[in-house]
Design an enzyme around this catalytic site. Structure first.
Site, PDB file in Angstrom:
ATOM      1  N   TYR A  26       0.747  -1.218   0.008  1.00  0.00           N
ATOM      2  CA  TYR A  26      -0.170  -0.074   0.203  1.00  0.00           C
ATOM      3  C   TYR A  26       0.828   1.210   0.071  1.00  0.00           C
ATOM      4  CZ  TYR A  26      -3.079   3.447   1.135  1.00  0.00           C
ATOM      5  OH  TYR A  26      -3.934   4.854   1.106  1.00  0.00           O
TER       6      TYR A  26
ATOM      7  N   LYS B 218       1.400   4.312  -2.911  1.00  0.00           N
ATOM      8  CA  LYS B 218       1.198   5.664  -2.803  1.00  0.00           C
ATOM      9  C   LYS B 218       2.347   6.440  -3.146  1.00  0.00           C
ATOM     10  CE  LYS B 218      -1.146   7.746   0.701  1.00  0.00           C
ATOM     11  NZ  LYS B 218      -2.452   8.067   0.024  1.00  0.00           N
TER      12      LYS B 218
ATOM     13  N   ASP C   2      -8.323  -5.317  -0.443  1.00  0.00           N
ATOM     14  CA  ASP C   2      -7.830  -3.914  -0.804  1.00  0.00           C
ATOM     15  C   ASP C   2      -6.980  -4.314  -2.111  1.00  0.00           C
ATOM     16  OD1 ASP C   2      -9.189  -2.817   1.385  1.00  0.00           O
ATOM     17  OD2 ASP C   2      -7.248  -2.138   2.427  1.00  0.00           O
TER      18      ASP C   2
ATOM     19  N   HIS D  49      -4.545  -1.253  -3.620  1.00  0.00           N
ATOM     20  CA  HIS D  49      -2.985  -1.322  -3.529  1.00  0.00           C
ATOM     21  C   HIS D  49      -2.459  -1.146  -4.959  1.00  0.00           C
ATOM     22  CE1 HIS D  49      -2.602  -3.224   0.667  1.00  0.00           C
ATOM     23  NE2 HIS D  49      -3.715  -2.191   0.706  1.00  0.00           N
TER      24      HIS D  49
ATOM     25  N   ASN E  95     -17.896  -3.908   2.689  1.00  0.00           N
ATOM     26  CA  ASN E  95     -17.920  -2.450   2.524  1.00  0.00           C
ATOM     27  C   ASN E  95     -16.571  -1.916   1.670  1.00  0.00           C
ATOM     28  OD1 ASN E  95     -14.833  -1.457   4.080  1.00  0.00           O
ATOM     29  ND2 ASN E  95     -15.628  -3.853   4.837  1.00  0.00           N
TER      30      ASN E  95
ATOM     31  N   GLU F 102     -14.435   1.743   1.668  1.00  0.00           N
ATOM     32  CA  GLU F 102     -14.227   2.941   2.296  1.00  0.00           C
ATOM     33  C   GLU F 102     -13.660   4.141   1.108  1.00  0.00           C
ATOM     34  OE1 GLU F 102     -11.769   3.950   6.401  1.00  0.00           O
ATOM     35  OE2 GLU F 102     -10.290   3.417   4.602  1.00  0.00           O
TER      36      GLU F 102
ATOM     37  N   GLU G 128      -9.676   5.294  -4.477  1.00  0.00           N
ATOM     38  CA  GLU G 128      -8.844   4.574  -4.654  1.00  0.00           C
ATOM     39  C   GLU G 128      -8.968   3.405  -5.603  1.00  0.00           C
ATOM     40  OE1 GLU G 128      -5.327   4.787  -1.337  1.00  0.00           O
ATOM     41  OE2 GLU G 128      -7.190   4.059  -0.456  1.00  0.00           O
TER      42      GLU G 128
END
Length: 923
Positions: free
Chosen positions: A377, A381, A449, A453, A524, A526, A530
């Site tokens: 991750y 970024k 995720d 990522h 879910n 968030e 992304e």
């Protein structure tokens, strides 16, 4: 730098996750091997000391599927994934699954079914939920299965399977399905209800019952009969093996639903296309007739779908956490949207090269451009931050800086794309997934995720490909990039190594983050932004490498999720969030609802900012609903007790999508003493804010014939931008008739040539506003006459409630309220030869431009005649309702909405003339 994100379940007010029985250790390969892929490689086994999918106590698990599904790629990160991924030790069935309108949970005796229609607002008002609550359980007499397994699945349906040795049960459930289709052996059909049912219809093999205020129809084979005994309802199957249950919109719908009760859904497929700035998607159910010949069906569309379809819909509706669902009587429907814009970078309009050069050097020459990142991750970024700066350096002729940044990106990507070092990607044969190690935030043990990522890696690789096509060749590093794409957004349904679109739920319109879906609130997501970062990266990668399949996939995903985000995270039309939920945005969307929260903090800046970052040329779609942006920023500042501090750069950039000048002024006043968000830099923030201040906000009413194009509007000027990744020059045409010539491998910027209509000026003086196609009210005159289509009411009654309205706005309006004055309008409308149509108008005033309408006036509808020709609808029809009070306008907004209140046909509204005008009571 903000505190790294983590996922402690205790942070949320959500009900605790249910638990499930572990299914034993994950099978590993006989011996570790490196799998070469172009110039790169991955490993077929995990690094020593690491883990793959496990229960919450660390016991390894393999997919919980039937023999029929064994070895097939399991679509984790879905709305039903707890059927196949047992995250908890004492629940071998599932956690609640939110199909909408129905909810489900697998238990030993069969399938719990619920239809939650009343939201609860919990957690000090920070979350709303339509939580699963059993109305009935569908099963077989005597069924007591030790587990439930996934037997089959398609794009948005799944078939759970139960067996206790003597009895077997399969059900097919899915998004938008009002029916549950069951096939069973070894026992009679059995329905147990949560309370004694009220029978409203008894037709032998068809029974209508009401449970907890919800109406259900039970369908057994012809010649059988339902028997009610207390809260148990049974029917022999008469030698057959099928029955079904439907939730009804009302008791009067029984006959309409009975028609399709034996047309069993067997699969679901979406097909998408991109052409000349338009994205179309067709959603199709396959069926088989268990009785008779009927092969049609009923399906409920989410708001983001019915807003963009012209296919006829029935008057039937359902309640859901995503707002009203509308029912279509057909096996398919098609949506059509303007494609979301994507650019490798904004053009450098207005940028001071010397100032930008200084900020670029701060990053390029830093001691550690990757800020100590080691996991997937935070490495991602950092890659994204560097990739954002490459085109900026190129724009101002800083070739050495550009190449240095490219070298940093290539080096780190190649490090990750080579097995055997301190970091690598490893393939899990059981779960058919590629996991990067070191992992983070459950990307290994929970399969969380991956799209978050890996989207950064694909985006960074796309920027490299733009400048170094040889690096992106399949024989070099491109094949490893494509392997990451196959893990996260695989367009193939026949790839035996990875599932189809792992994280993206094509019917829900957005991605899910949890690999196992093991929560009482369902799955879910968030950071929706992304997720769209991956979609935009696919557009750029596909464009740079000539892969139009991936380019068009990215455009479909970005356009679809962009609308879902606007509706379900930002409540752009204020038609989704329950009135009792006193927030204008959600940090997280759950299967059961949404929450004003994040996994790691209650800081309002991060609740609002997490659905904005990273800000790139793929973020322009966030500017499609500017009022929602303004409400979002206003709420953040209220909750924060003032302007943003910690994530000020992210929120400035977000605000610039609606109000560039205001955002740029904040930068000018506060850029000296802040630390950029971890994925941002002062170079990028300065460039972004300056460019939009110069060009104006993105204009989503116009699209280009190339996915990598965008339009910006400031005052009376539209600026057209397009990037051509190809080796030859091309001309990009725009939906307003303008065109732009773009040299090979270049970005072009200009006001366009050829036809088209210029945007209308901001209103200055006068009280009479003409309507312009594209959604503008203007005091300007002399335009060409035109018309807009008023969408059909589709046979429903929308008297007083806007339904797919035409919306026209004037912003930055100043005026003093005239004493005794009132709103007036003259609107030219034409229904052609259609009978029984009525158009309705609503005028709203936001007195200060803060996103809140202080006065709303809804007028009685106007019944058009069935004779072709313009008719005049005016305020003389009278007010139907009004709320709020008028006052002076100070930078305010005036909005006109026109829709079909009644009827089953389209009509037209005249634009561009002095005969269709709104007159406001201001001097």
């Amino acid at each position: 730098m903000p505190t790294p994100r983590s996922r402690p379940a205790a942070v949320l007010v959500l009900v605790s996750a249910l638990t499930a029985l572990g299914v034993g250790p994950a099978a590993g390969p006989a011996a570790a091997a490196t799998v070469p892929v172009g110039a790169g490689s991955y490993s077929d086994t995990r690094p020593a000391g690491t883990s793959g999918p496990t229960t919450n106590t660390g016991t390894p698990v393999t997919p919980k599927v039937t023999p029929a599904a064994q070895g097939k790629p399991v679509p984790t990160n879905d709305w039903w994934s707890s059927l196949a991924f047992q995250r908890y030790g004492d629940n071998p069935y599932s956690t609640p699954m939110y199909g909408h309108p129905l909810t489900y949970q697998a238990v030993a005796g069969g399938l719990e079914i619920g239809y939650p229609t009343s939201p609860a607002v919990v957690g000090d008002g920070r979350q709303y939920e339509f939580a699963h609550k059993r109305d009935l359980t569908l099963g077989l007499t005597g069924l007591n299965s030790p587990d439930t397994r996934a037997d089959a699945w398609s794009d948005w349906t799944v078939t759970p399977y139960w067996s206790d040795g003597a009895r077997t049960l399969r059900t097919t459930i899915g998004h938008g399905l009002p029916f549950v289709y069951a096939k069973g052996t070894g026992g009679d059909a059995r329905i147990t209800t949560a309370e004694t049912p009220t029978v409203f219809a008894d037709q032998g093999n068809v029974l209508g019952i009401t449970v907890a205020g919800h109406h259900y129809a039970l369908f057994a084979p012809t010649g059988t009969d339902w028997n009610v005994s207390g809260s148990t309802v049974t029917a022999g199957l008469g030698g057959k093996d099928y029955f079904s249950v439907a939730v009804l919109p009302d008791t009067g719908a029984l006959a309409a639903y009975r028609k399709y009760a034996y047309s069993f859904v067997t699969g679901s497929t979406v097909n998408w296309s991109y052409d000349a700035g338009t994205v179309r998607a067709t959603y199709t159910l396959t069926t088989e007739a268990k009785e008779g010949t009927e092969r049609g069906t009923l399906q409920a569309l989410y708001r983001h779908q019915w807003l963009h379809t012209t296919d006829p819909l029935t008057p039937y509706t359902y309640v859901s956490p995503r707002g009203t669902m509308k029912v279509r009587e057909a096996a398919s429907f098609t949506t059509s949207q303007r494609a979301a814009a994507t650019l490798p970078a904004l053009p450098g309009a207005g940028v001071d090269p010397a100032r930008l050069r200084g900020h670029l050097n701060e990053v390029a020459n830093s001691a550690d451009p990757f800020s100590g990142a080691v996991d997937t991750y935070w490495t991602g970024k950092a890659l994204g931050k560097l990739a954002q700066l490459v085109p900026l350096a190129d724009q101002i002729g800083e070739g050495a800086t550009r190449d240095k940044l490219l070298g940093l990106i290539k080096g780190r990507l190649q490090d990750w794309f080579t097995a055997g070092g301190a970091n690598e990607f490893s393939y899990d044969q059981a779960w058919k997934t590629l996991t990067g190690y070191p992992a983070s935030y459950g990307s290994d043990t929970e399969l969380n995720d991956h799209h978050f990522h890996y989207g950064y890696y694909v985006y960074a690789a796309a920027i490299v490909a733009q400048y170094d096509p040889a690096w992106a060749a399949d024989s070099a590093w491109g094949s490893m990039v494509k392997t990451l794409v196959r893990d996260t957004a695989n367009p193939s349904r026949t790839d035996g190594a990875f599932p189809f679109l792992r994280g993206f739920d094509v019917y829900a319109g957005h991605s899910w983050a949890s690999g196992h879906q093991g929560f009482a609130a369902g799955n879910n997501q968030e950071s929706s932004s992304e997720s769209t970062n991956l979609s935009a990266a696919l557009v750029l990668w596909g464009s740079a490498t000539g892969d139009t399949q991936l380019r068009d996939l990215g455009t479909y995903l970005l356009t679809t999720e962009g609308e879902a985000i606007a509706q379900y995270w930002f409540d752009a039309d204020q038609q989704v969030f329950p009135a009792s939920f006193q927030h204008d945005t959600a940090g997280m969307v759950w299967g059961s609802g949404a929450a004003y929260s994040t996994w790691w903090t209650a800081n309002p800046e991060e609740i609002h900012g997490i659905n904005v970052l990273p800000v790139t040329g793929g973020s322009l779609q966030l500017g499609g609903h500017k009022d929602a942006v303004r409400r979002n920023i206003a709420e953040m500042e209220r909750e924060n007790g003032g302007p943003a501090v910690e994530w000020r750069d992210i929120l400035w950039e977000f605000q610039s999508l609606a109000d560039p000048g205001t955002a740029k002024a904040k930068w000018d006043a506060g850029n000296a003493g802040y630390t950029p968000e971890a994925g941002e830099s002062k170079a990028h923030t300065y460039h972004w804010l300056t460019a939009l201040d110069t060009l104006g906000a993105p204009d989503a009413t116009v699209s280009g014939s190339l996915p990598t194009s965008a339009v910006f509007t400031k005052g009376t000027t539209r600026t057209y931008v397009a990037h051509n990744h190809g080796a030859t020059a091309r001309t990009v045409t725009f939906s307003d008739g303008k065109s732009l010539s773009v040299p090979a491998r270049s970005t072009a910027t200009g006001t366009g040539t050829g036809g088209g209509t210029d945007p209308d000026p901001e209103p200055s003086t006068g009280d009479t506003f003409q309507l312009r196609t594209g959604g503008t009210l203007t005091t300007a005159t002399g335009a060409t006459a035109g018309s807009d289509t008023v969408a059909s009411a589709q046979g429903a009654n929308h008297d007083g409630t806007p339904n797919r309205p035409l919306v026209y706005e004037a912003r930055n309006v100043n005026g003093t309220l005239r004493s005794g004055g009132s709103t007036a309008f003259r609107l030219q409308v034409d229904a052609g030869t259609a009978v029984g149509l009525g158009q309705q108008a609503r005028v709203s005033y936001d007195l200060t431009g803060d996103g809140t309408f202080d006065r709303t006036e809804t007028y009685q509808y106007f019944a058009t005649d069935p004779v072709t020709g313009w008719e005049e609808y005016s305020q003389a029809r009278g007010l139907k309702s009004a709320t709020g009070t008028l006052g002076d306008l100070r930078g305010g907004t005036v909005r006109l909405e026109v829709w079909s209140a009644i009827g089953n046909g389209e009509s037209r509204l005249q634009t561009g003339t002095d005969r269709s005008v709104l007159v406001i009571p201001y001097g």
